[in-house]
Design a protein around this motif. Structure first.
Motif, mmCIF file in Angstrom:
data_model
loop_
_atom_site.group_PDB
_atom_site.id
_atom_site.type_symbol
_atom_site.label_atom_id
_atom_site.label_comp_id
_atom_site.label_asym_id
_atom_site.label_seq_id
_atom_site.Cartn_x
_atom_site.Cartn_y
_atom_site.Cartn_z
ATOM 1 N N GLU A 98 9.873 59.573 31.439
ATOM 2 C CA GLU A 98 8.686 59.164 30.686
ATOM 3 C C GLU A 98 8.881 59.466 29.201
ATOM 4 N N GLY A 99 8.564 58.486 28.371
ATOM 5 C CA GLY A 99 8.712 58.669 26.925
ATOM 6 C C GLY A 99 10.127 58.482 26.422
ATOM 7 N N SER A 100 11.061 58.150 27.316
ATOM 8 C CA SER A 100 12.455 57.957 26.914
ATOM 9 C C SER A 100 12.652 56.539 26.380
ATOM 10 N N ALA A 101 13.896 56.238 26.044
ATOM 11 C CA ALA A 101 14.233 54.905 25.532
ATOM 12 C C ALA A 101 14.540 53.920 26.650
ATOM 13 N N VAL A 102 14.334 54.307 27.905
ATOM 14 C CA VAL A 102 14.684 53.448 29.041
ATOM 15 C C VAL A 102 13.967 52.104 28.954
ATOM 16 N N ARG A 103 14.740 51.042 29.189
ATOM 17 C CA ARG A 103 14.156 49.709 29.307
ATOM 18 C C ARG A 103 14.630 48.988 30.571
ATOM 19 N N ARG A 104 15.567 49.637 31.306
ATOM 20 C CA ARG A 104 16.099 49.008 32.524
ATOM 21 C C ARG A 104 16.403 50.089 33.556
ATOM 22 N N PHE A 105 16.028 49.841 34.812
ATOM 23 C CA PHE A 105 16.217 50.809 35.886
ATOM 24 C C PHE A 105 16.719 50.068 37.109
ATOM 25 N N VAL A 106 17.873 50.508 37.618
ATOM 26 C CA VAL A 106 18.486 49.886 38.800
ATOM 27 C C VAL A 106 18.514 50.910 39.927
ATOM 28 N N LEU A 107 17.947 50.547 41.066
ATOM 29 C CA LEU A 107 17.893 51.433 42.232
ATOM 30 C C LEU A 107 18.847 50.957 43.309
ATOM 31 N N ALA A 108 19.620 51.875 43.855
ATOM 32 C CA ALA A 108 20.444 51.583 45.033
ATOM 33 C C ALA A 108 19.574 51.710 46.275
ATOM 34 N N SER A 109 19.341 50.582 46.930
ATOM 35 C CA SER A 109 18.627 50.600 48.206
ATOM 36 C C SER A 109 19.607 50.146 49.290
ATOM 37 N N THR A 110 19.091 49.687 50.409
ATOM 38 C CA THR A 110 19.946 49.482 51.576
ATOM 39 C C THR A 110 19.367 48.436 52.516
ATOM 40 N N GLY A 111 20.239 47.810 53.311
ATOM 41 C CA GLY A 111 19.782 46.914 54.364
ATOM 42 C C GLY A 111 19.040 47.622 55.475
ATOM 43 N N GLU A 112 19.066 48.961 55.464
ATOM 44 C CA GLU A 112 18.291 49.727 56.456
ATOM 45 C C GLU A 112 16.794 49.476 56.326
ATOM 46 N N VAL A 113 16.344 48.942 55.183
ATOM 47 C CA VAL A 113 14.913 48.681 55.028
ATOM 48 C C VAL A 113 14.452 47.542 55.934
ATOM 49 N N TYR A 114 15.380 46.672 56.421
ATOM 50 C CA TYR A 114 14.954 45.520 57.232
ATOM 51 C C TYR A 114 14.612 45.884 58.678
ATOM 52 N N PRO A 115 15.403 46.561 59.483
ATOM 53 C CA PRO A 115 16.782 47.004 59.294
ATOM 54 C C PRO A 115 17.768 45.920 59.722
ATOM 55 N N GLU A 116 19.008 46.047 59.253
ATOM 56 C CA GLU A 116 20.035 45.048 59.535
ATOM 57 C C GLU A 116 20.353 44.931 61.024
ATOM 58 N N ASN A 117 20.236 46.049 61.759
ATOM 59 C CA ASN A 117 20.636 45.996 63.169
ATOM 60 C C ASN A 117 19.544 45.427 64.082
ATOM 61 N N ALA A 118 18.437 44.959 63.476
ATOM 62 C CA ALA A 118 17.399 44.287 64.261
ATOM 63 C C ALA A 118 16.824 43.127 63.452
ATOM 64 N N PRO A 119 17.669 42.166 63.076
ATOM 65 C CA PRO A 119 17.210 41.084 62.189
ATOM 66 C C PRO A 119 16.270 40.119 62.892
ATOM 67 N N GLN A 120 15.243 39.677 62.164
ATOM 68 C CA GLN A 120 14.361 38.637 62.682
ATOM 69 C C GLN A 120 14.971 37.254 62.468
ATOM 70 N N TYR A 121 15.833 37.137 61.466
ATOM 71 C CA TYR A 121 16.594 35.910 61.249
ATOM 72 C C TYR A 121 17.858 36.274 60.490
ATOM 73 N N GLN A 122 18.828 35.359 60.517
ATOM 74 C CA GLN A 122 20.081 35.574 59.810
ATOM 75 C C GLN A 122 20.481 34.287 59.089
ATOM 76 N N PRO A 123 21.177 34.387 57.957
ATOM 77 C CA PRO A 123 21.579 35.632 57.307
ATOM 78 C C PRO A 123 20.384 36.358 56.705
ATOM 79 N N LEU A 124 20.452 37.665 56.720
ATOM 80 C CA LEU A 124 19.398 38.484 56.123
ATOM 81 C C LEU A 124 19.366 38.239 54.618
#
Length: 338
Positions: A98-124
């Motif tokens: 907060e209050g920094s010079a940041v203007r861009r933020f990149v987060l590493a997330s994952t296919g586990e949010v779907y999750p990949e091992n139980a896809p409702q359709y493919q390709p995910l």
């Protein structure tokens, strides 16, 4: 830019920090542990992200962030630690900026949010519902929401990168690798299949219980290949760098993965042939994960394209194994049995 990279001592974070530095960026590496070998030109801050103060003056000049630090576990016993390291730490990092010079933020997330091992359709793809079935997947869903909130309230451009499976080529033929050991080596897969109660698979693998020279060639009972997207660490790191340097605005969710999935059985067979190792064919239940993912949005928005081919992964894996065995035998000129 002055860019902060969390998880900078890990395999992906180190690769990202190195590429950023080579492209002329000023890198601040944050991690719970110091790097085994510090990178030249990278400033390191060692400590828990949850201990960062609000509006941390050490981060005031940071213009972009790659938040890669995380704790990976699929055990319910680790739920509190997972949420603390992946969700709470993201909140603390945002508050520290907060209050920094940041203007861009990149987060590493994952296919586990779907999750990949139980896809409702493919390709995910990025529009697939987020219905995590593990605490790790849930922790990343919550971290994604924290980052989207930060972008709205702090006027940052934010990017969520949902990583496919990441594999360092040097790990592929290492039986002690956290990822590759149980994925490719029959000896290291045995405990997982015992725990799952797959009696037929256990029976096929038991003769190789103490044999680290036999690779698992897997297929499924329904005849389908066991396939998944695997991206080499250098390619994944490059994708993160492209996301940091891109000019997207607002909030974007982007799947980062290979062009095509790997058939793990066929890949293991080719790995074994290249390294002079044996194989054992095993038929897994239809519940064995097998899925495909799309990287169309990464290509469109980031100009991303994997640079390591399937053959490159095999070549680098064999070279790393040869070097590892030579070192264990007493030096580069020594020979060792495969």
């Amino acid at each position: 830019m002055r860019i902060a990279v969390t998880g900078a001592s890990g395999r992906v974070g180190r690769a990202v920090a190195a590429e950023l530095s080579s492209r002329g960026h000023d890198v601040v590496g944050l991690d719970l542990v110091p790097p085994r070998t510090p990178l030249d030109g990278v400033e390191y801050l060692v400590g828990d992200l949850s201990d960062l103060p609000i509006a941390d003056p050490r981060l005031a000049g940071v213009e972009a962030v790659a938040h890669l630090g995380a704790f990976m576990s699929w055990s319910p016993a680790d739920a509190e630690r997972i949420l603390s390291a992946n969700t709470d730490a993201t909140v603390h990092l945002v508050r520290a900026l907060e209050g920094s010079a940041v203007r861009r933020f990149v987060l590493a997330s994952t296919g586990e949010v779907y999750p990949e091992n139980a896809p409702q359709y493919q390709p995910l793809d990025e529009d697939h519902p987020r219905l995590p079935t593990t605490w790790y997947g849930l922790s990343k869903v919550l971290a994604e929401e924290v980052v989207a909130f930060a972008g709205r309230t702090l006027d940052w451009s934010t990017v969520v990168l949902r990583f496919s499976h990441t594999q360092d080529p040097a790990e592929l033929l290492d039986p002690d690798s956290f990822f590759s050991g149980p994925r490719f080596f029959a000896s290291r897969r045995l405990a997982r299949e015992r725990a799952a109660g797959h009696a037929a698979v256990v029976a096929a693998l038991e003769p190789f219980a103490d044999d680290d020279s036999t690779l698992l060639v897997a297929s499924r009972e329904d005849g389908a290949p066991v396939q998944m997207g695997i991206l080499g660490t250098p390619d994944l790191a490059h994708g993160v760098v492209l996301a940091l340097e891109a000019e997207t605005t607002g909030h974007e969710v982007i799947g980062l993965g290979p062009d095509e999935p790997l058939d793990l059985g066929a890949f293991a067979r080719d790995l074994a042939a290249a390294a002079g190792l044996g194989t054992v064919d095993v038929v897994l239940p239809v519940s064995a994960p097998s899925y495909t993912t799309s990287n169309a949005r990464a290509r469109e928005l980031l100009g991303f394209a994997p640079r390591l081919s399937r053959d490159d992964l095999i070549r680098l894996a064999v070279a790393a194994r040869t070097e590892r065995l030579a070192a264990a035998a007493g030096g580069p000129g020594a020979s060792a049995p495969s």
